[in-house]
Design a protein around this motif. Structure first.
Motif, PDB file in Angstrom:
ATOM      1  N   ALA A   1       1.999   9.768  -5.390  1.00 34.50           N
ATOM      2  CA  ALA A   1       2.621  11.047  -5.042  1.00 34.50           C
ATOM      3  C   ALA A   1       3.659  11.455  -6.081  1.00 34.50           C
ATOM      4  CB  ALA A   1       3.262  10.948  -3.654  1.00 34.50           C
ATOM      5  N   SER A   2       4.399  10.487  -6.602  1.00 34.35           N
ATOM      6  CA  SER A   2       5.434  10.776  -7.604  1.00 34.35           C
ATOM      7  C   SER A   2       4.810  11.299  -8.895  1.00 34.35           C
ATOM      8  CB  SER A   2       6.253   9.519  -7.891  1.00 34.35           C
ATOM      9  OG  SER A   2       6.942   9.094  -6.734  1.00 34.35           O
ATOM     10  N   VAL A   3       3.682  10.721  -9.291  1.00 37.70           N
ATOM     11  CA  VAL A   3       2.984  11.209 -10.486  1.00 37.70           C
ATOM     12  C   VAL A   3       2.536  12.652 -10.279  1.00 37.70           C
ATOM     13  CG1 VAL A   3       0.940  10.915 -11.931  1.00 37.70           C
ATOM     14  CG2 VAL A   3       2.239   8.908 -11.208  1.00 37.70           C
ATOM     15  N   ALA A   4       2.030  12.954  -9.089  1.00 39.76           N
ATOM     16  CA  ALA A   4       1.602  14.323  -8.786  1.00 39.76           C
ATOM     17  C   ALA A   4       2.783  15.288  -8.843  1.00 39.76           C
ATOM     18  CB  ALA A   4       0.941  14.357  -7.403  1.00 39.76           C
ATOM     19  N   VAL A   5       3.922  14.848  -8.310  1.00 40.85           N
ATOM     20  CA  VAL A   5       5.117  15.700  -8.345  1.00 40.85           C
ATOM     21  C   VAL A   5       5.595  15.897  -9.772  1.00 40.85           C
ATOM     22  CG1 VAL A   5       7.530  15.879  -7.623  1.00 40.85           C
ATOM     23  CG2 VAL A   5       5.823  15.052  -6.007  1.00 40.85           C
ATOM     24  N   LEU A   6       5.515  14.855 -10.588  1.00 44.07           N
ATOM     25  CA  LEU A   6       5.919  14.968 -11.991  1.00 44.07           C
ATOM     26  C   LEU A   6       5.047  15.980 -12.721  1.00 44.07           C
ATOM     27  CD1 LEU A   6       7.545  14.028 -14.457  1.00 44.07           C
ATOM     28  CD2 LEU A   6       5.897  12.162 -14.738  1.00 44.07           C
TER      29      LEU A   6
ATOM     30  N   ILE B   1      15.872  18.359  -6.644  1.00 36.74           N
ATOM     31  CA  ILE B   1      14.817  17.603  -7.325  1.00 36.74           C
ATOM     32  C   ILE B   1      14.576  18.247  -8.684  1.00 36.74           C
ATOM     33  CG2 ILE B   1      12.417  16.842  -7.213  1.00 36.74           C
ATOM     34  CD1 ILE B   1      12.625  17.027  -4.170  1.00 36.74           C
ATOM     35  N   ASP B   2      15.070  17.579  -9.726  1.00 38.05           N
ATOM     36  CA  ASP B   2      14.923  18.097 -11.086  1.00 38.05           C
ATOM     37  C   ASP B   2      14.086  17.131 -11.916  1.00 38.05           C
ATOM     38  OD1 ASP B   2      16.646  15.986 -11.388  1.00 38.05           O
ATOM     39  OD2 ASP B   2      18.341  17.162 -12.097  1.00 38.05           O
ATOM     40  N   GLY B   3      14.100  17.325 -13.225  1.00 38.11           N
ATOM     41  CA  GLY B   3      13.298  16.486 -14.107  1.00 38.11           C
ATOM     42  C   GLY B   3      13.672  15.014 -14.045  1.00 38.11           C
ATOM     43  N   LEU B   4      14.971  14.714 -14.020  1.00 33.99           N
ATOM     44  CA  LEU B   4      15.408  13.324 -13.936  1.00 33.99           C
ATOM     45  C   LEU B   4      14.932  12.693 -12.634  1.00 33.99           C
ATOM     46  CD1 LEU B   4      17.061  10.943 -15.017  1.00 33.99           C
ATOM     47  CD2 LEU B   4      19.070  11.914 -13.894  1.00 33.99           C
ATOM     48  N   THR B   5      14.986  13.446 -11.549  1.00 37.14           N
ATOM     49  CA  THR B   5      14.563  12.928 -10.244  1.00 37.14           C
ATOM     50  C   THR B   5      13.106  12.482 -10.266  1.00 37.14           C
ATOM     51  OG1 THR B   5      16.115  14.384  -9.080  1.00 37.14           O
ATOM     52  CG2 THR B   5      14.318  13.453  -7.797  1.00 37.14           C
ATOM     53  N   VAL B   6      12.224  13.382 -10.665  1.00 40.94           N
ATOM     54  CA  VAL B   6      10.793  13.055 -10.609  1.00 40.94           C
ATOM     55  C   VAL B   6      10.426  11.972 -11.609  1.00 40.94           C
ATOM     56  CG1 VAL B   6      10.158  15.301  -9.672  1.00 40.94           C
ATOM     57  CG2 VAL B   6      10.225  14.994 -12.139  1.00 40.94           C
ATOM     58  N   LEU B   7      11.087  11.960 -12.767  1.00 41.12           N
ATOM     59  CA  LEU B   7      10.816  10.915 -13.750  1.00 41.12           C
ATOM     60  C   LEU B   7      11.212   9.550 -13.202  1.00 41.12           C
ATOM     61  CD1 LEU B   7       9.917  10.143 -16.600  1.00 41.12           C
ATOM     62  CD2 LEU B   7      12.262  10.568 -17.381  1.00 41.12           C
ATOM     63  N   MET B   8      12.395   9.466 -12.575  1.00 40.02           N
ATOM     64  CA  MET B   8      12.839   8.201 -11.998  1.00 40.02           C
ATOM     65  C   MET B   8      11.995   7.792 -10.797  1.00 40.02           C
ATOM     66  SD  MET B   8      15.216   6.815 -13.765  1.00 40.02           S
ATOM     67  CE  MET B   8      14.218   7.366 -15.155  1.00 40.02           C
ATOM     68  N   TRP B   9      11.480   8.770 -10.052  1.00 35.86           N
ATOM     69  CA  TRP B   9      10.574   8.435  -8.950  1.00 35.86           C
ATOM     70  C   TRP B   9       9.346   7.697  -9.480  1.00 35.86           C
ATOM     71  CZ3 TRP B   9      10.289  13.454  -5.437  1.00 35.86           C
ATOM     72  CH2 TRP B   9      11.469  13.539  -4.670  1.00 35.86           C
ATOM     73  N   VAL B  10       8.770   8.209 -10.552  1.00 35.59           N
ATOM     74  CA  VAL B  10       7.583   7.568 -11.132  1.00 35.59           C
ATOM     75  C   VAL B  10       7.913   6.168 -11.624  1.00 35.59           C
ATOM     76  CG1 VAL B  10       5.902   7.665 -13.011  1.00 35.59           C
ATOM     77  CG2 VAL B  10       6.484   9.752 -11.757  1.00 35.59           C
ATOM     78  N   VAL B  11       9.025   6.044 -12.350  1.00 26.84           N
ATOM     79  CA  VAL B  11       9.404   4.747 -12.930  1.00 26.84           C
ATOM     80  C   VAL B  11       9.713   3.732 -11.829  1.00 26.84           C
ATOM     81  CG1 VAL B  11      11.142   3.555 -14.322  1.00 26.84           C
ATOM     82  CG2 VAL B  11      10.243   5.770 -15.078  1.00 26.84           C
ATOM     83  N   VAL B  12      10.530   4.126 -10.868  1.00 30.35           N
ATOM     84  CA  VAL B  12      10.961   3.199  -9.814  1.00 30.35           C
ATOM     85  C   VAL B  12       9.791   2.745  -8.950  1.00 30.35           C
ATOM     86  CG1 VAL B  12      12.327   3.014  -7.694  1.00 30.35           C
ATOM     87  CG2 VAL B  12      13.345   4.009  -9.744  1.00 30.35           C
ATOM     88  N   THR B  13       8.935   3.688  -8.546  1.00 34.93           N
ATOM     89  CA  THR B  13       7.809   3.308  -7.690  1.00 34.93           C
ATOM     90  C   THR B  13       6.795   2.458  -8.447  1.00 34.93           C
ATOM     91  OG1 THR B  13       6.771   5.458  -8.180  1.00 34.93           O
ATOM     92  CG2 THR B  13       8.009   5.269  -6.118  1.00 34.93           C
TER      93      THR B  13
ATOM     94  N   TRP C   1       0.835  -1.201   0.000  1.00 37.08           N
ATOM     95  CA  TRP C   1       0.000   0.000   0.000  1.00 37.08           C
ATOM     96  C   TRP C   1       0.871   1.253   0.000  1.00 37.08           C
ATOM     97  CZ3 TRP C   1      -0.335   4.038   3.471  1.00 37.08           C
ATOM     98  CH2 TRP C   1      -1.406   4.917   3.292  1.00 37.08           C
ATOM     99  N   LEU C   2       1.937   1.229   0.770  1.00 32.58           N
ATOM    100  CA  LEU C   2       2.801   2.401   0.894  1.00 32.58           C
ATOM    101  C   LEU C   2       3.522   2.719  -0.414  1.00 32.58           C
ATOM    102  CD1 LEU C   2       3.775   4.579   2.795  1.00 32.58           C
ATOM    103  CD2 LEU C   2       5.570   3.026   3.608  1.00 32.58           C
ATOM    104  N   VAL C   3       4.012   1.682  -1.101  1.00 27.78           N
ATOM    105  CA  VAL C   3       4.758   1.936  -2.333  1.00 27.78           C
ATOM    106  C   VAL C   3       3.833   2.440  -3.441  1.00 27.78           C
ATOM    107  CG1 VAL C   3       4.629  -0.346  -3.459  1.00 27.78           C
ATOM    108  CG2 VAL C   3       6.664   1.068  -3.740  1.00 27.78           C
ATOM    109  N   TRP C   4       2.576   1.966  -3.469  1.00 30.84           N
ATOM    110  CA  TRP C   4       1.639   2.509  -4.462  1.00 30.84           C
ATOM    111  C   TRP C   4       1.266   3.944  -4.111  1.00 30.84           C
ATOM    112  CZ3 TRP C   4       1.452   0.963  -9.066  1.00 30.84           C
ATOM    113  CH2 TRP C   4       1.547  -0.390  -9.415  1.00 30.84           C
TER     114      TRP C   4
END
Length: 495
Positions: free
Chosen positions: A37-42, A60-72, A29-32
């Motif tokens: 949250a990562s999608v919202a930040v993106l 926190i730049d473009g690469l950061t938020v993009l990788m957050w979405v992908v990794v999560t 539940w936490l990782v989803w």
């Protein structure tokens, strides 16, 4: 005896009632939630440009938020899949804690700006992945594989530490952003040492040849852990080169070297895959080749293409690993068994695939502008043509549709796919805000293109199978450490 059957057992099933499913449920539940949250930040990052930072520590730049979405996203899939896959395992809680810990570590890594924090998280990421490889404590083979992987990851961490120290010494900056801003001061033997070691650390982490042994040894890991490893962990090499793009692009000769090592692994991975007989072995060798492509794209100066490649490869490889059980099929050898990989007898099919590849290259050039000039962009477009041709050829050969329908359907399917790829590539490039660093074409670029064509033709026609010496050499290179091999049913007993 007729009418009777026996089923070998490797140990008693554990009592699953003694362990609460609380931890897997909560972490899933936490990782989803982190993904949402990562999608919202993106979305916020796309709308409100700029870098959000804690000066000197986090950026926190473009690469950061993009990788957050992908990794999560990948982690969420693995968490959800593992709740059933790991059901009944005595190591379930430990496995979920390690997977979630890996996710959080990678999220912190791509946000880290201070070089000491980045280096520490890089090492932590490797150590957690080593724990996942050896999560089954009762298997000596798994523990041996964990030891092998940990040695490679620690070596990569030490090399990265040396490179970061050298860059700090040269520029006086303690942050990645500070080092990138001081590229005018880079040069000389210290910079060359740092840049070369950065590439070496990336090669180890991404399992490029000759550092691919740890990846092929890691097959003792649970399949969901392998999916996370091949879809996420090995991408760290590409992320490292993108983070230090300003360092790598200072010298065109160094970029040419990056292209060369990436191309060697891309070709080598294809050849290594051709001698594999098990599903996970094939997928492992495929990853070696695909990571070579990713590193090569970074060397060509197209960092957006490298990130796009690692994202798309992550989706593909996660699916392949998590569905690998469906691909198991029992076959008995016979005198009529065909050993060639491809079939070049259908001239019409080959022409259709070739025209699809060429047309795909034109579409990519029109949409992105790459390949319109005589520079490294031309080689990038060549690989789009080459990849499209190979995929179209496979579709023509293996799709169970009437011949005429296949010939018409293949272009109709691949053209939209290329358009989507080009659009994603442009979007990722804009989000990264890393300038493209095209270079002039050299003789080495031409040799690489010819080599890819040669390897493809050799495998498609089966020429490589006629050399016993080559077969044995390729087979030897793909052998994992002997003490990690599972040789009997008893070896699989984790209880």
């Amino acid at each position: 005896m007729s009418g009777q059957s026996s089923k070998p057992t490797v140990g008693a099933l554990p009592d699953t009632t003694v362990e609460s499913p609380f931890v897997p449920v909560v972490l899933t539940w936490l990782v989803w939630s982190l993904f949402t949250a990562s999608v919202a930040v993106l979305i916020a990052r796309v709308r409100f440009d700029g870098v959000w930072e804690i000066p000197g520590l986090v950026a926190i730049d473009g690469l950061t938020v993009l990788m957050w979405v992908v990794v999560t996203f990948f982690s969420g899939i693995v968490h959800s899949y593992s709740r059933r896959y790991m059901a009944g395992s005595t190591h379930k809680t430990r496995f979920f804690i390690a997977v979630f810990g890996f996710t959080v570590t990678v999220m912190a890594l791509v946000a880290a700006d201070h070089v000491a924090l980045f280096g520490f998280l890089w090492m932590a990421m490797g150590l957690v992945m080593a724990e996942l490889i050896g999560v089954i404590e009762g298997w000596k083979q798994a523990q041996a594989a964990k030891t092998v992987a940990r040695k490679y990851f620690l070596a990569s961490s030490v090399l990265l530490g040396v490179a970061l120290t050298a860059l700090w010494w040269t520029t006086g900056a303690t942050t990645i952003s500070g080092i990138s801003a001081a590229t005018d001061t880079l040069g000389g033997p210290v910079w060359l040492l740092a840049a070369g070691i950065l590439v070496l650390a990336a090669m180890i982490q991404s399992a490029l040849i000759p550092f691919h042994t740890w990846l092929l040894t890691s097959m003792t890991a649970p399949t969901p852990a392998s999916a996370l490893m091949h879809a996420g962990f090995v991408n760290a090499g590409g992320i490292l080169l993108v983070r230090f793009a300003q360092v790598i692009t200072v010298n065109s000769t160094l970029m040419l070297a990056v292209v060369a090592v990436g191309a060697a692994s891309a070709c080598g991975g294809k050849l290594l895959k051709s001698v594999q007989t098990d599903i996970k072995g094939k997928l492992g060798c495929s990853t070696v080749g695909q990571m070579g492509f990713m590193i090569m794209q970074a060397g060509l100066g197209f960092f957006g293409a490298a990130i796009t490649h690692l994202i798309l490869h992550g989706f593909y490889k996660a699916y392949q690993f998590l569905s690998s059980g469906e691909q198991i099929e029992h076959k008995s050898p016979s005198e009529t068994t065909e050993h060639t990989i491809g079939d070049m007898t259908s001239a019409v099919g080959f022409v259709v695939a070739l025209l699809t590849g060429l047309a795909g290259g034109v579409v990519f050039t029109v949409l992105t502008g790459k390949g319109a000039h005589v520079d490294s962009g031309l080689l990038l477009t060549f690989f789009v043509v080459f990849t499209t041709l190979h995929a179209a050829r496979s579709a023509v050969q293996h799709t169970s549709l009437p011949t005429l329908v296949r010939y018409v359907a293949v272009p109709l399917v691949f053209f939209p796919a290329i358009i989507i790829y080009a659009v994603v590539y442009e979007g990722v490039s804009d989000l990264l805000a890393v300038s493209t660093a095209t270079t002039e074409l050299t003789l080495l670029h031409g040799i690489i293109a010819v080599s890819f064509v040669g390897v493809y033709v050799a495998i498609e026609t089966g020429i490589h199978e006629h050399s016993q010496r080559l077969y044995v050499a390729l087979l030897n290179v793909t052998q994992p450490s002997s003490n990690t091999l599972l040789n009997s049913p008893e070896d699989y007993n984790e209880y």
